[in-house]
Design an enzyme around this catalytic site. Structure first.
Site, PDB file in Angstrom:
ATOM      1  N   ARG A   1       0.825  -1.212   0.000  1.00 18.19           N
ATOM      2  CA  ARG A   1       0.000   0.000   0.000  1.00 18.19           C
ATOM      3  C   ARG A   1       0.855   1.256   0.000  1.00 18.19           C
ATOM      4  O   ARG A   1       0.558   2.224  -0.701  1.00 18.19           O
ATOM      5  CB  ARG A   1      -0.960  -0.026   1.204  1.00 18.19           C
TER       6      ARG A   1
ATOM      7  N   TYR B   1      -6.623  -0.433  -6.731  1.00 20.96           N
ATOM      8  CA  TYR B   1      -5.953  -1.700  -6.354  1.00 20.96           C
ATOM      9  C   TYR B   1      -5.186  -1.598  -5.036  1.00 20.96           C
ATOM     10  O   TYR B   1      -4.936  -0.523  -4.558  1.00 20.96           O
ATOM     11  CB  TYR B   1      -5.143  -2.304  -7.500  1.00 20.96           C
ATOM     12  N   GLU B   2      -4.891  -2.740  -4.456  1.00 24.68           N
ATOM     13  CA  GLU B   2      -4.364  -2.817  -3.079  1.00 24.68           C
ATOM     14  C   GLU B   2      -5.299  -2.132  -2.081  1.00 24.68           C
ATOM     15  O   GLU B   2      -4.852  -1.593  -1.071  1.00 24.68           O
ATOM     16  CB  GLU B   2      -2.948  -2.210  -2.968  1.00 24.68           C
ATOM     17  N   GLY B   3      -6.592  -2.187  -2.354  1.00 23.50           N
ATOM     18  CA  GLY B   3      -7.566  -1.589  -1.440  1.00 23.50           C
ATOM     19  C   GLY B   3      -7.973  -0.200  -1.896  1.00 23.50           C
ATOM     20  O   GLY B   3      -7.143   0.704  -1.946  1.00 23.50           O
TER      21      GLY B   3
END
Lengths: 594, 594
Positions: free
Chosen positions: A297, A436-438
């Site tokens: 992140r 992406y990645e949350g």
């Protein structure tokens, strides 16, 4: 088409003056991380990024990665550049020395990573995912798995992937259905995974897939997910490559951007089941994945910095070259950079990019302190900072990159909309990073829930006190710029405290109401932290200026901070208003009334 | 892929309750424009937009218009749909009755135009440009030219184009170089024009190009530009088509969006010179072009409304259908619309789209009043309003559409980045609208210079007084929503007055300093005017609710206004801060320090 010149001077300023490279250099194992070494590495990496990787950015966008007879063909030049990347030791910058890495601190590795991302986001995703797989194995893999895979991943000789998402699951990993059936010392994996970045390619001999799957007796939900290594080619006892494993790329996504990076749909176990090896203990896969995801992140936040820098450089160069019309207050036609509004747009791009970079590097230094500081109390203190700021760097920097890359198009006028110019690509590429990645919403829930409400704002409060002390120093300096910076931050801190208190209190009674303000709170915190770093930079620049050191560079730092304080910082108040007073209206509407 | 359902109920609410359709219906020549007629037309147009034009939107994006052997082939289905469009009389909605048009007021024509734009922006650009060419000829063409071209353009049987930009000129029309040499009753035109929307196609028998060019003896700069009609096919005395004129499409641009719409590079006079006919008097071309451009600017603002509506509908439908994860405060997994942050995003999309629509339609009604009111004092009053609000509707609505279409992608999560979903197309298509027909910077300079500073804020001040009177009415209503709306607007108006005064005073001494705040001032004014319309809507909704009328609809109007007041209106203060205090920092940096 645009060039990329690594902003080494700016990076070194942040590393040395704001992020405390000297302090990181006193940590055990990082003694060699001096300012001189940093400069040498950055110069070298900047050359490679600008000369080898950046020119492939446009090619990657136009050609895309293609799926031909089950094989993924990356864009022209990517495989060769990747070989140079590995041969040059760039894959190993942040890896541990005992796996063949260079063992550099994050504060040195992150600026290098920023360069790869600026040069070519699609290309840079490949080593980024490899790093993620490496970390998962480093922290949780058995010695046997480490022996087989670690050094190959650490050097980049093999690449890695992260296999989380399934068609029905999206961000909700509780819904993962991929199965893992025990068979001797390994498992047979079967299921479909989507959105697998660099999930298949021919740039390296092998690909190491890290895959979330369920054991037959696993509990429902997120507590029944285990993590497996599934190599594309099985590895023989002597380290040579064996049989092709039962994992196939069945399609590539047709995306808005990052065309160069293949986003694969992978089918595991369509024949006999793919052979996989359990990482760590059963049913702890999600926990392991989060170890690596938190780091990833921060990496995606850095992508926001990187693509903003690239968009800024391109817009700035265009604005200097493009002669058109007589700007207000000018006597003759000139370059469009003379138009006040073009300057305003460029300053928005420049100042926000600087603010994002500073916060990302400072957080990287906190990571180094959290990992290596000899005092466990200090390690815990820094880890709390990292935990608090990771969703901020990810959420705020990626959202801000949307604005910066869109401004890059706007500075180009009509030419910005024409693909040949290249400005539009940065905007299209950047559009994935808030997802992406949350998503930003997921980052904000993490920030508000786990990092603020759960500890009643303790880490945040300490941060606010530190910022307040820095602001007091700025307030002592003379001149309109420092007055504006200090006044803006004082007010912003007051409102930030009020917002956090309000959301913590609200969460005790009404969770949905509190969390409807999560993203505004995240953006507010990001903007304030960015302003804090800009204020620190201005303070230091003032001292350097007083000493007559590099006048143009340090004057620009003060102007940039002043601009940020007057144009960007006030937005924090608008976000605060939404978080403080906007919850009721957010939740009031019946679903059928949308 | 997404559907489009025209928001007829919402449109009628704005037309009847906010924009005063009844008052427009009392104007000479508009007596038939009743609420019933409006509803009938909107229902019919909505069907055509939803069933015929909208399904071609994705096809247009994928196929694009292609240049094959000098001919432009529009995407599959476009030519057929265009024929239906003309046959159905849709090309003629706003055209004067005596040219074969239906002579509807703008307040009725604009909602219909919004539908075409929502359904398919690329398609809708063709009639939009035709309308522009028609207006230029209506107002400035000789009787001979009118006789040949007007009715063909009014019905859409032929299409029109606007040829301003040249490769070296961009927005700076002073640099136009295309030449016009007199030859008997006509001129020979030669030169290259770029960015010509629907500049070539085979959907109609003829295309009427309106072209800016210079006469041999013309003065330098913008005062030496004349306007010419250059038909693709010459027209014989009996109205039949004659020889192919010397104008060729030499290439089409490869754009980020609106792929369906061919953006042509046109070469005039590569052989003997294209035959063209002077419109009006020599050297007044720019003035004539601006007549039509002002109208077109309102039209582009409406494109912002339209594409926001389309993106909202798609995101809302997805958020209702997509089941994923357990939202905060929910006991079971459900549709993502249950997540507080997804609601926040949808509310941002919905409330801002409503605000933009309201201001655009209200401005359209002002246009009707300015054109037809029997009292010349009233006509002048309304014209001043139109002049003030046109750059606001254009600049603010198109900038806001960037946010709304990007939120549309975000609501979709990873699927939003995948082109098949269609959310990304709206964002890519929308990216041009802050640029063409004058960038946001150009709109802001017009707003600040000609519409504010030059008249010392007179029209603005009258508008502020009117808003203040409406706010006083809201303040009398009971309930938290009305309290928040009134308080937000009161403060916003106070700051808006301060901003305008500051910029007017600054402009007297330092033009670049004042104009560095032009875009923030435009955005501030747009947000406040949007909030004003939302407040008016809430007020009316309250009265309807008290009467027990259509409860769900009117409750939603109040919620939407409350959301806007707490989430969007505070942004006006941030823009104000930049305009009031940010000029120095915008201009301080040396060009070499960027």
């Amino acid at each position: 088409m645009s060039n990329y010149t690594a902003p080494v001077r700016d990076m070194l300023f942040v590393m040395n003056e704001l992020a405390g490279l000297d302090a990181v250099g006193t940590l055990p194992g990082y003694e060699e991380a001096s300012a001189d070494l940093a400069e040498a590495i950055l110069e070298e990496a900047g050359r490679f990024a600008g000369e080898v990787i950046a020119p492939l950015n446009v090619i990657g966008d136009r050609e895309g990665s293609r799926l031909i007879d089950g094989k993924v063909v990356p864009p022209t030049g990517f495989a060769d550049a990747y070989r140079q990347f590995v041969d040059g030791g760039w894959g190993a910058v942040a890896s541990e020395i005992d796996h063949g890495g260079q063992g550099l601190p994050q504060l040195l590795a992150k600026p290098v990573t920023e360069m790869w991302n600026s040069a070519n986001l699609s290309f840079a995703l490949c080593p980024m995912l490899t790093q993620g797989a490496l970390e998962a194995l480093e922290h949780h893999g058995s010695d046997e798995l480490k022996a087989v895979y670690l050094s190959k991943l650490a050097t980049g000789e093999w690449t890695g992937t992260m296999n989380l998402t399934e068609p029905q699951a999206g961000s909700d990993l509780a819904a993962v259905r991929t199965k893992a059936v025990p068979e001797g010392d390994h498992y047979r994996i079967s299921g479909n995974k989507i959105f697998i970045t660099w999930g298949e390619h021919d740039m390296t001999d092998n690909i190491v897939h890290l895959v979330l799957a369920r054991l037959p007796d696993a509990p429902e939900g997120v507590k029944g997910i285990s993590l497996f290594v599934v190599p594309k080619y099985l590895v023989n006892a002597d380290g040579s490559l064996g049989l092709r494993n039962d994992v196939q790329c069945v399609s590539l996504e047709h995306k808005m951007g990052i065309h160069g990076s293949p986003t694969a749909v992978l089918a595991f176990g369509e024949k006999d089941g793919a052979i996989g090896y359990l990482v760590g203990e059963p049913n702890r896969g999600l926990e392991y994945m989060f170890t690596m995801m938190n780091h990833a992140r921060l990496g995606v936040g850095l992508e926001g910095v990187a693509i903003s820098e690239r968009a800024y450089q391109q817009a700035r160069d265009y604005a200097r070259d493009r002669v058109q019309g007589k700007a207000i207050g000018q006597r003759a036609a000139g370059a469009i950079i003379k138009h006040p509004d073009v300057r305003r747009m460029l300053m928005l791009m420049k100042s926000q990019t600087e603010a994002m970079r500073a916060l990302a590097y400072v957080t990287a230094a906190y990571m180094d302190q959290a990992a290596r500081h000899p005092d466990p109390v200090q390690r815990a203190y820094y880890q709390a900072r990292v935990d608090l700021l990771t969703p901020v760097v990810k959420g705020w920097s990626t959202e801000t990159a949307q604005e910066v890359t869109s401004l890059g198009v706007q500075v180009h006028g009509g030419m910005g909309f024409i693909e040949e110019t290249g400005a539009a690509q940065h905007m299209r590429d950047a559009r994935i990073i808030t997802i992406y990645e949350g998503t930003t919403g997921i980052q904000a829930n993490d920030l508000l829930g786990r990092k603020t409400v759960r500890e009643e704002g303790k880490t945040l409060q300490a941060l606010i006190e530190e910022i307040r002390a820095d602001v007091a120093r700025v307030a002592e300096l003379e001149g309109e710029a420092f007055r504006q910076i200090a006044a803006g931050l004082e007010e912003a801190l007051r409102v930030l405290e009020a917002t956090a208190s309000h959301l913590i209190a609200t969460a005790a009674n009404d969770m949905p109401l509190a969390f409807s303000g999560a993203v505004p709170y995240l953006m507010q915190l990001g903007i304030v932290c960015g302003g804090w770093q800009m204020a620190r930079a201005a303070c230091i620049a003032k001292a350097r200026l007083d000493a007559g050191d590099d006048v143009a560079f340090h004057q620009a730092k003060i102007v940039s901070a002043q601009f940020y304080a007057t144009h960007v910082l006030p937005r924090a108040q608008a976000h605060a208003h939404a978080a403080l007073h906007g919850g009721q209206a957010t939740l009031a509407l019946d679903e059928s009334a949308f």
